[in-house]
Design a protein around this motif. Structure first.
Motif, PDB file in Angstrom:
ATOM      1  N   ALA A   6      11.981 -33.276   0.992  1.00  0.00           N
ATOM      2  CA  ALA A   6      13.160 -32.481   0.888  1.00  0.00           C
ATOM      3  C   ALA A   6      13.484 -32.209   2.475  1.00  0.00           C
ATOM      4  N   ALA A   7      12.284 -31.410   3.400  1.00  0.00           N
ATOM      5  CA  ALA A   7      13.029 -31.003   4.667  1.00  0.00           C
ATOM      6  C   ALA A   7      13.678 -31.618   4.828  1.00  0.00           C
ATOM      7  N   ASP A   8      14.561 -31.036   6.256  1.00  0.00           N
ATOM      8  CA  ASP A   8      15.229 -31.681   7.374  1.00  0.00           C
ATOM      9  C   ASP A   8      14.674 -31.078   8.358  1.00  0.00           C
ATOM     10  N   ARG A   9      14.075 -29.715   8.681  1.00  0.00           N
ATOM     11  CA  ARG A   9      12.960 -30.555   9.835  1.00  0.00           C
ATOM     12  C   ARG A   9      11.654 -28.908   9.690  1.00  0.00           C
ATOM     13  N   GLU A  10      10.923 -28.896  10.174  1.00  0.00           N
ATOM     14  CA  GLU A  10       9.908 -27.994   9.507  1.00  0.00           C
ATOM     15  C   GLU A  10       9.927 -26.835   9.790  1.00  0.00           C
ATOM     16  N   ASP A  11      11.063 -25.819  10.103  1.00  0.00           N
ATOM     17  CA  ASP A  11      11.506 -24.576  10.075  1.00  0.00           C
ATOM     18  C   ASP A  11      11.290 -24.471   8.306  1.00  0.00           C
ATOM     19  N   GLU A  12      12.286 -25.583   7.900  1.00  0.00           N
ATOM     20  CA  GLU A  12      12.587 -25.412   7.109  1.00  0.00           C
ATOM     21  C   GLU A  12      11.631 -25.572   5.529  1.00  0.00           C
ATOM     22  N   VAL A  13      10.395 -25.637   5.959  1.00  0.00           N
ATOM     23  CA  VAL A  13       8.477 -26.229   4.992  1.00  0.00           C
ATOM     24  C   VAL A  13       8.305 -24.990   5.518  1.00  0.00           C
ATOM     25  N   ALA A  14       7.915 -23.993   6.814  1.00  0.00           N
ATOM     26  CA  ALA A  14       7.885 -23.175   7.323  1.00  0.00           C
ATOM     27  C   ALA A  14       8.641 -21.924   6.561  1.00  0.00           C
ATOM     28  N   GLY A  15       9.208 -21.289   6.405  1.00  0.00           N
ATOM     29  CA  GLY A  15      10.520 -21.044   5.218  1.00  0.00           C
ATOM     30  C   GLY A  15       9.710 -20.733   4.030  1.00  0.00           C
ATOM     31  N   VAL A  16       9.481 -22.037   3.152  1.00  0.00           N
ATOM     32  CA  VAL A  16       8.572 -21.930   2.104  1.00  0.00           C
ATOM     33  C   VAL A  16       7.396 -21.420   2.216  1.00  0.00           C
ATOM     34  N   MET A  17       6.996 -21.386   3.190  1.00  0.00           N
ATOM     35  CA  MET A  17       5.120 -21.125   3.846  1.00  0.00           C
ATOM     36  C   MET A  17       4.844 -19.464   3.967  1.00  0.00           C
ATOM     37  N   ALA A  18       5.665 -19.363   4.375  1.00  0.00           N
ATOM     38  CA  ALA A  18       5.838 -17.844   5.110  1.00  0.00           C
ATOM     39  C   ALA A  18       6.043 -16.889   3.507  1.00  0.00           C
ATOM     40  N   HIS A  19       7.447 -17.752   2.990  1.00  0.00           N
ATOM     41  CA  HIS A  19       7.832 -16.765   1.432  1.00  0.00           C
ATOM     42  C   HIS A  19       6.574 -16.561   1.223  1.00  0.00           C
ATOM     43  N   GLU A  20       5.497 -17.764   0.727  1.00  0.00           N
ATOM     44  CA  GLU A  20       4.711 -17.802  -0.611  1.00  0.00           C
ATOM     45  C   GLU A  20       3.113 -16.649   0.496  1.00  0.00           C
ATOM     46  N   ILE A  21       2.853 -16.969   1.795  1.00  0.00           N
ATOM     47  CA  ILE A  21       2.040 -16.641   2.314  1.00  0.00           C
ATOM     48  C   ILE A  21       2.417 -14.763   2.253  1.00  0.00           C
ATOM     49  N   SER A  22       3.801 -14.152   1.791  1.00  0.00           N
ATOM     50  CA  SER A  22       4.260 -12.776   2.209  1.00  0.00           C
ATOM     51  C   SER A  22       3.473 -12.210   0.151  1.00  0.00           C
ATOM     52  N   HIS A  23       3.559 -12.572  -0.842  1.00  0.00           N
ATOM     53  CA  HIS A  23       3.050 -13.072  -1.611  1.00  0.00           C
ATOM     54  C   HIS A  23       1.933 -12.810  -1.921  1.00  0.00           C
ATOM     55  N   VAL A  24       1.151 -13.113  -0.795  1.00  0.00           N
ATOM     56  CA  VAL A  24      -0.409 -13.110  -0.835  1.00  0.00           C
ATOM     57  C   VAL A  24      -0.683 -11.426   0.125  1.00  0.00           C
ATOM     58  N   THR A  25       0.220 -11.322   1.057  1.00  0.00           N
ATOM     59  CA  THR A  25       0.026 -10.371   2.187  1.00  0.00           C
ATOM     60  C   THR A  25       0.484  -9.286   1.464  1.00  0.00           C
ATOM     61  N   GLN A  26       1.484  -8.855   0.852  1.00  0.00           N
ATOM     62  CA  GLN A  26       2.008  -7.790  -0.022  1.00  0.00           C
ATOM     63  C   GLN A  26       1.393  -7.735  -1.183  1.00  0.00           C
ATOM     64  N   GLN A  27       0.367  -8.788  -1.583  1.00  0.00           N
ATOM     65  CA  GLN A  27      -0.372  -8.193  -2.535  1.00  0.00           C
ATOM     66  C   GLN A  27       0.256  -7.967  -4.006  1.00  0.00           C
ATOM     67  N   HIS A  28       1.297  -9.072  -3.555  1.00  0.00           N
ATOM     68  CA  HIS A  28       1.879 -10.171  -5.569  1.00  0.00           C
ATOM     69  C   HIS A  28       1.185 -10.041  -6.304  1.00  0.00           C
ATOM     70  N   VAL A  29       0.115 -11.571  -5.376  1.00  0.00           N
ATOM     71  CA  VAL A  29      -0.418 -11.987  -6.643  1.00  0.00           C
ATOM     72  C   VAL A  29      -1.938 -11.140  -6.667  1.00  0.00           C
ATOM     73  N   LEU A  30      -2.653 -10.342  -6.381  1.00  0.00           N
ATOM     74  CA  LEU A  30      -2.978  -9.296  -7.122  1.00  0.00           C
ATOM     75  C   LEU A  30      -2.992  -8.552  -7.670  1.00  0.00           C
ATOM     76  N   ARG A  31      -1.720  -7.907  -7.910  1.00  0.00           N
ATOM     77  CA  ARG A  31      -1.232  -6.789  -8.774  1.00  0.00           C
ATOM     78  C   ARG A  31      -0.535  -8.010  -9.847  1.00  0.00           C
ATOM     79  N   GLY A  32      -0.557  -8.736  -9.834  1.00  0.00           N
ATOM     80  CA  GLY A  32      -0.577 -10.036 -10.844  1.00  0.00           C
ATOM     81  C   GLY A  32      -1.240 -10.223 -11.587  1.00  0.00           C
ATOM     82  N   ALA A  33      -2.724 -10.339 -11.233  1.00  0.00           N
ATOM     83  CA  ALA A  33      -3.750 -10.034 -11.756  1.00  0.00           C
ATOM     84  C   ALA A  33      -4.327  -8.749 -12.385  1.00  0.00           C
ATOM     85  N   GLU A  34      -4.162  -8.009 -11.879  1.00  0.00           N
ATOM     86  CA  GLU A  34      -4.036  -6.539 -12.101  1.00  0.00           C
ATOM     87  C   GLU A  34      -2.991  -6.308 -13.891  1.00  0.00           C
ATOM     88  N   ARG A  35      -2.602  -6.395 -13.277  1.00  0.00           N
ATOM     89  CA  ARG A  35      -1.423  -6.341 -14.865  1.00  0.00           C
ATOM     90  C   ARG A  35      -1.529  -7.242 -15.745  1.00  0.00           C
TER      91      ARG A  35
END
Length: 523
Positions: free
Chosen positions: A116-145
C-alpha cells in the motif's frame, strides 16, 4: 476457526499466561503475584510468539525480503530513544494493512502494508511508530495491566490481529465463536484504553526516530492519509477497512498534528507535482498527489515491494495475472518487470525469467537482487555452469550474506547429489555461528548434511528447525530418537542432550497450558 483458536491460545501463552519461574520455566503474567518481566523473559516470549506464527504459516520467509526489512528496521532502532534495545523484524504474508509490536522488541509487518506504500519512508513511519511502542514500554505496561484480568492483554494486542489475519477461514460452532467474540470484546476495550493513552506519544517519538534515521518525518502523516482514504472507500464498499485502523485509529486531528510535527522537524526532500487522479484527502488540493524520490532509504524498496507482491499472492500464476492487469493500465516499470520475472521463476517458467532478468541486468549489472534472481533462474533452466559461476562470484564477494548463501545453497540442494550437498555445507558454514535462531538456515544445513551423508548433523539441524518453527514437541521427540543411534559419538551426544535439557521446559509448559502438537496427537 480451529486454527484461530489454537493460535490465539498459543499467543496467549506466549505473552500472558505464567507463574513464578523455575530456572528454565516461564513466569506467569496472569498470576496475581506476577512481577515485571526481565529483558531476557521478554525476549523469550517474543521468540515463542514468532515460532508459533511460523507454525501456523503466517510468516513470509524469504532471505532477500528479510534483509531489506532488517536493514530498514535496524536503522530505525539504532536511531530510537533506546538504541541498545534489541529488535527482531519479521514479515507476514497477509495483504491486509497491518503491523504490530510485542514483548522483546519483536515487530511484525504485513506484506499488505508495504504494497500500500508509495515509498520506503511511509513503511518506515509505521515501523518507527511500532518501535516507539517498545521503547516507551507501552507493550510491557500493557502486559502488567493484563495481570488484573482473567484474559490477558495479549489477546487484545495480537489475538485480535491473528483472528483478523485468519478471516475467511472455515466457520466454527456457536460455542467456539462466542468464546472468541467474548475474548475479542475485552481485548478491544483494553486496546482502546491503550490507544488513547499511547498512540500520540508513539507518533511523536516515532517521527523523531524517522528524522534521526534520515527518513522524511512527514511520511507518517502521508501514510495516515492512505489509510484514511481506504477507510472512506470502505464506507462505499470499495475496500475492506485496514486492520491497522482497528488498533491505531486515524483521525483528521491526528493527521494534522503529525503534519505540524513534521514541519517542526524540518521535513524535507519531498517534491510535489500535479497528478491526474483526484484525491479525497482533505488536507491537499484536489488533483494533487505526492511524489517523492526514495534517495535516503535502503535502495531496495521498489524491488522488495514487487517481490512481496509475488510471495504474498495466492500462487505464482495469480501473481503473473496481477502483473498482466498492471500492464493493461500502462507499461511495467523496472521493479515490476523484476517482480514478473520472479513470478515466472516460481511458476516453473525459468527460461522466461532468465530473459526478463537479463534485460534488467543491462541497466543494473551490479544489483545483488537481480544477480541472485538470474543465477537462480539459470540454474533451474539447466544452465548450471553459468549459474554456478555467477553464484561463486557472489559468494566470494559476500561470503556471509544470508541471502546469497541461502539462495546458492537452495540451488545446490535441488540437484540432490553428494557433491552438491557438500558444496552447500561449505557455503552455509560461515553463517553457522550466527544462525542459531534461523529456521531457514537450519533446514538448508539439515538437507545439505543429509545429502552429503552426515545423518547425525542432519538430524540435529532438522530438530532445531522444528523447534524454531513452533514444533518444540516434535523437536524433542526427534532428538530423543537421534541420541539412541549407535553411530552417535560422545561430542554429538553431549550436544543433543544439552538441547533436550533446554527444550524440555518449553514442552512441559506448553502441556501445562493444554497445548500439544496436533501431528503427534494424531499418531
Amino acid at each position: 476457526m480451529r486454527r484461530i483458536v489454537l493460535l490465539t491460545t498459543a499467543i496467549t501463552f506466549a505473552l500472558a499466561s505464567v507463574c513464578a519461574p523455575a530456572q528454565d520455566s516461564l513466569p506467569d503474567i496472569g498470576s496475581s503475584a506476577g512481577e515485571l518481566l526481565t529483558p531476557g523473559q521478554q525476549e523469550e516470549y517474543g521468540a515463542m510468539l514468532l515460532a508459533q506464527l511460523r507454525h501456523y504459516d503466517y510468516i513470509l520467509e524469504d532471505p532477500l525480503i528479510d534483509s531489506w526489512l532488517d536493514a530498514l528496521g535496524s536503522r530505525l532502532g539504532a536511531s530510537s530513544d533506546r538504541p541498545t534495545q534489541p529488535f527482531t523484524f519479521f514479515m507476514l504474508r497477509e495483504r491486509q494493512i497491518n503491523a504490530f509490536a510485542t514483548l522483546g522488541g519483536y515487530i511484525g509487518v504485513n506484506a499488505g502494508l508495504v504494497l500500500a506504500a508509495d515509498r520506503e519512508d511511509e513503511v518506515a513511519g509505521v515501523m518507527a511508530h511500532e518501535i516507539s511502542h517498545v521503547t516507551q514500554q507501552h507493550v510491557l505496561r500493557g502486559a502488567e495491566r493484563a495481570q488484573k484480568d482473567q484474559l490477558p492483554l495479549l489477546l487484545g494486542m495480537l489475538g485480535a490481529i491473528v483472528a483478523a489475519q485468519a478471516a475467511g477461514g472455515s466457520s466454527a460452532g456457536e460455542a467456539t465463536q462466542a468464546a472468541i467474540m467474548s475474548a475479542m470484546g475485552l481485548a478491544q476495550q483494553r486496546q482502546i484504553n491503550y490507544t488513547r493513552s499511547n498512540e500520540h506519544e508513539a507518533d511523536r517519538i516515532g517521527m523523531q526516530t524517522l528524522a534521526r534515521a534520515g527518513y522524511d518525518p512527514g511520511a507518517m502523516a502521508e501514510f495516515f492519509l492512505v489509510m484514511q482514504a481506504r477507510s472512506r472507500a470502505n464506507a462505499a464498499g470499495a475496500y475492506d477497512i485496514p486492520d491497522y485502523l482497528m488498533t491505531h485509529p486515524v483521525t483528521t486531528t491526528r493527521i494534522s498534528e503529525a503534519k505540524e510535527r513534521a514541519e517542526r522537524l524540518g521535513a524535507g526532500g519531498r517534491s510535489f507535482r500535479a497528478g491526474s487522479i483526484a484525491t479525497d484527502n482533505p488536507l491537499l488540493p484536489d488533483g494533487l498527489t505526492i511524489q517523492a524520490s526514495d534517495t535516503k532509504g535502503t535502495g531496495y524498496f521498489d524491488l522488495a515491494r514487487e517481490r512481496l507482491r509475488v510471495f504474498s499472492a495466492e500462487s505464482p500464476t495469480a501473481a503473473i495475472r496481477e502483473y498482466e492487469q498492471i500492464a493493461g493500465r500502462g507499461q511495467l516499470d523496472e521493479a515490476q518487470r523484476y517482480g514478473l520475472a520472479i513470478a515466472r521463476l516460481r511458476a516453473g517458467q525459468a527460461p522466461a525469467a532468465v530473459k526478463l532478468l537479463q534485460e534488467l541486468m543491462k541497466d543494473r549489472p551490479a544489483d545483488l537482487w537481480i544477480n541472485l534472481g538470474l543465477a537462480e533462474a539459470e540454474s533451474r533452466s539447466g544452465r548450471k555452469a553459468t549459474a554456478d559461476t555467477r553464484f561463486e562470484a557472489l559468494v566470494q564477494r559476500l561470503p556471509r550474506n544470508r541471502a546469497v548463501v541461502l539462495t546458492y545453497a537452495s540451488a545446490l540442494l535441488e540437484r540432490d547429489d553428494v557433491e552438491s550437498g557438500r558444496r552447500a555445507q561449505a557455503v552455509l558454514r560461515p553463517l553457522a555461528g550466527q544462525s542459531g535462531s534461523d529456521p531457514e538456515f537450519q533446514r538448508s544445513f539439515a538437507r545439505a548434511s543429509e545429502i552429503a551423508g552426515e545423518p547425525i548433523r542432519a538430524g540435529e539441524a532438522y530438530a532445531e528447525a522444528a523447534f524454531l518453527s513452533g514444533r518444540a514437541e516434535q523437536a524433542l521427540v526427534q532428538l530423543n530418537v537421534l541420541k539412541k543411534r549407535p553411530e552417535v559419538d560422545y561430542y554429538a551426544r553431549a550436544r543433543i542432550e544439552a538441547r533436550i535439557a533446554r527444550i524440555t521446559p518449553t514442552v512441559l509448559e506448553l502441556h501445562r497450558q493444554g497445548i500439544r502438537d496436533e501431528v503427534l496427537e494424531r499418531r
